[in-house]
Design an enzyme around this catalytic site. Structure first.
Site, mmCIF file in Angstrom:
data_model
loop_
_atom_site.group_PDB
_atom_site.id
_atom_site.type_symbol
_atom_site.label_atom_id
_atom_site.label_comp_id
_atom_site.label_asym_id
_atom_site.label_seq_id
_atom_site.Cartn_x
_atom_site.Cartn_y
_atom_site.Cartn_z
ATOM 1 N N GLY A 82 0.747 -1.053 -0.044
ATOM 2 C CA GLY A 82 0.036 0.135 0.037
ATOM 3 C C GLY A 82 0.804 1.152 0.049
ATOM 4 C CB CYS A 134 5.215 -3.938 0.487
ATOM 5 S SG CYS A 134 5.924 -2.271 0.325
ATOM 6 C CE1 TYR A 135 0.839 1.233 5.650
ATOM 7 C CE2 TYR A 135 -0.767 -0.286 5.341
ATOM 8 C CZ TYR A 135 -0.362 0.715 5.989
ATOM 9 O OH TYR A 135 -1.231 1.657 7.040
ATOM 10 C CG HIS A 139 6.019 -5.260 -4.166
ATOM 11 N ND1 HIS A 139 4.543 -5.151 -3.748
ATOM 12 C CD2 HIS A 139 6.650 -4.067 -3.544
ATOM 13 C CE1 HIS A 139 4.401 -3.956 -3.212
ATOM 14 N NE2 HIS A 139 5.302 -3.357 -2.977
ATOM 15 C CD GLU A 152 3.037 -8.112 -5.179
ATOM 16 O OE1 GLU A 152 2.655 -6.938 -5.065
ATOM 17 O OE2 GLU A 152 3.776 -8.703 -4.686
ATOM 18 C CB SER A 204 -20.600 -8.539 -27.180
ATOM 19 O OG SER A 204 -19.526 -9.076 -26.537
ATOM 20 N N GLY A 205 -19.878 -11.349 -29.144
ATOM 21 C CA GLY A 205 -18.738 -11.669 -29.865
ATOM 22 C C GLY A 205 -17.696 -11.423 -29.301
ATOM 23 N N GLY A 206 -17.363 -10.990 -28.197
ATOM 24 C CA GLY A 206 -16.076 -10.830 -27.555
ATOM 25 C C GLY A 206 -15.578 -12.013 -26.802
ATOM 26 C CB VAL A 207 -12.683 -13.166 -24.982
ATOM 27 C CG1 VAL A 207 -12.307 -14.415 -24.037
ATOM 28 C CG2 VAL A 207 -11.857 -13.014 -26.357
ATOM 29 C CG ASP A 208 -14.948 -10.531 -21.166
ATOM 30 O OD1 ASP A 208 -13.869 -11.318 -21.200
ATOM 31 O OD2 ASP A 208 -14.699 -9.604 -21.093
ATOM 32 C CB SER A 209 -20.485 -12.141 -24.360
ATOM 33 O OG SER A 209 -19.818 -11.961 -25.801
ATOM 34 C CB ALA A 210 -17.418 -15.974 -26.840
ATOM 35 C CE LYS A 236 -10.779 -10.102 -21.650
ATOM 36 N NZ LYS A 236 -11.763 -9.943 -21.966
#
Length: 525
Positions: free
Chosen positions: A59, A86-87, A174, A176, A228-234, A380
């Protein structure tokens, strides 16, 4: 992911860190389910989530500043394995009786750390001397009682510590970020060796768990999916189709804000690969009518979100007789909402509302559907993995992200049919040249933006022009929470620029956006 695994997460406590979401992703990459919670979470709230581990994020604050983010001390009494970063490392030290000092000595960026002894459970098996990524001005000057110092740097005597008996650990750096070469080892040592957690969270388990959850939620009711044709909706549509089959009808709304060729891709490629029943709604005139005169980006997003729902409600009414004949109602709407959408819309752990995503903050209050959002807790890359597991073609799963509001938020200014056509042609040229150069997999996405309310003087054909600028925004990212601009080859940029200014009559200037995220978002609006 079994129901038991989902019910017992690793909680990432967010102290306002830039990388809190990245920590959660790294935990999932280690095969363990994770969730974000705000630092204001109480011990009772933590206990109610039944966590198998806790990670305290970094943070921007200093632990001794008035009003600095703190942690309910009773959380440490829950005897849950905990790692401070870290924080979060400093909060742990201060809360448990150690000392944190403001020495004036700072460490930012690559820093050499020295591991003490065998490194213990947390750092064991790693090089004694290693490079780590630091970002701090304060330091732990004395570890709490019962803790063993595991590492130090030239200016930080306590750079990592451990209390194996209580399963409490911390590092100043860090782990990550990829700039810490052994960072993932640190996280996996904590998860698997210290906390004893199995690596049993994967895309196959997510599918299994979501299919069961969807079937329980839906029963025998009919469902509409926003495709919609995008990755998420597909992927969300394919996942729900896996669960309930012909109870699902996919609805594609042609709102007039699509890129060139997208409607054909949805109506042909996706349907051919899945067998989903598809209804296409012609709604361009309706959307443009409601967007007329609107320039505020938040208002655009809310209008587009509202009209999406209205379009689906119309389909619901059109299908009601069919549903009645079969004796089943249409009560559910599927959306491809992702975790970054939720976080940026103010639904994450203590996060600000950066922008309303049309499928989160942009939904109308009088929504007439119960939502099914099977991807709501995923990033994603996880969604792509699930899509491949479901057998979707790579042309769909590997597609670059495209916002639900479409080109409507890539026109800075009022959205009109003429402006959409200008942007559509410029975008098609950029995509074509990036693909021809083999760069599709090297960039996360390349928004093409029309500065509709800006004009600049140019010279074309020996004459003065007063045209629009087009902005190219190529970015690289892993999860859309942070991003950097992609260094495209100059010859590719030159070719894109030349083609756009030659082939799109209204454009006389092409510029390159070289801003990272933060401070800028990936989309301009």
């Amino acid at each position: 992911m079994s129901a038991d695994t989902a019910a017992r997460p690793v909680l990432v406590v967010d102290f306002g860190a830039q990388y809190a979401q990245l920590i959660a992703r790294r935990v999932r990459e280690a095969g363990v389910y994770s969730e974000l919670v705000p630092h204001t979470v109480t011990a009772d709230e933590v206990a109610a989530k039944n966590p198998v581990g806790i990670i305290l994020s970094g943070g921007p604050s200093s632990v001794y500043e008035p009003g600095a983010p703190s942690l309910d001390p009773a959380i440490f009494d829950l005897k849950v394995p905990t790692l401070g970063i870290c924080y979060g490392f400093q909060v742990m030290a201060k809360t448990l009786g150690g000392e944190v000092a403001h020495t004036g000595l700072r460490e930012y960026g690559a820093t050499d750390a020295v591991i003490a002894g065998d490194g213990g459970v947390l750092l064991g098996g790693q090089p004694v001397e290693q490079n780590v990524w630091m970002s701090h001005g304060d330091q732990v000057s004395q570890a709490p009682e019962g803790f063993q110092v595991l590492a130090s740097t030239a200016v930080t005597p306590v750079a990592a510590f451990a209390d194996d008996e209580r399963c409490l650990y911390g590092v100043q750096w860090h782990p990550e970020v990829k700039h810490s070469p052994y960072g993932q080892d640190v996280l996996e040592n904590f998860l698997h060796r210290a906390a004893g957690l199995p690596a049993d969270w994967n895309s196959g388990n997510v599918i299994e768990e979501q299919v069961a959850r969807i079937r329980e939620q839906v029963g025998s009711a009919r469902v509409i999916s926003a495709l919609s044709g995008g990755v998420d909706s597909a992927v969300s549509t394919a996942l729900v189709h896996r669960a309930i089959g012909d109870q699902l009808t996919a609805v594609f709304v042609d709102h007039g804000l699509l890129r060139k060729g997208e409607r054909e891709q949805v109506e042909q490629d996706y349907v051919a690969s899945t067998g989903v029943r598809l209804i296409t709604v012609e709604a361009a005139d309706t959307f443009l009518g409601h967007l007329a005169g609107v320039t505020d980006p938040e208002q655009k997003r809310k209008i587009i979100g509202r009209e999406f729902i209205r379009a689906f409600e119309k389909v619901q009414r059109d299908l009601v007789e069919e549903a009645k004949a079969e004796g089943e109602p249409i009560r559910f709407l599927v959306q491809g909402t992702l975790y970054p959408d939720v976080v940026e819309s103010g639904g994450g752990a203590g996060t600000a509302n950066i922008k309303s995503h049309h499928n989160v903050g942009g939904l109308p209050e009088d929504l007439d559907f119960e939502l099914i959002e099977p991807l709501r807790t995923l990033f994603k890359d996880e969604v792509r993995a699930i899509g491949r597991e479901l057998g979707l073609p790579e042309a769909i799963v590997g597609r670059q992200p495209f916002p639900g509001p479409g080109l409507g938020i890539r026109i800075v200014g009022e959205v009109t049919a003429d402006r959409l056509e200008i942007l559509r042609e410029a975008d098609a040229i950029a995509r074509e040249e990036l693909s021809a150069a083999g760069l599709d997999r090297e960039i996360w996405q390349c928004p093409v933006v029309l500065l509709a309310d800006v004009r600049s003087v140019g010279v074309q054909g020996d004459g003065r022009t007063y045209g629009h600028p087009i902005v190219l925004r190529p970015v690289s990212s892993e999860d859309a929470m942070t991003a950097d601009w992609t260094r495209l080859p100059y010859d590719v940029l030159s070719k894109i620029s030349n083609r756009i200014t030659n082939e799109v009559r209204e454009v006389n200037r092409v510029v390159l956006d070289v801003t990272s995220k933060p401070p800028g978002t990936i989309e301009w609006e």
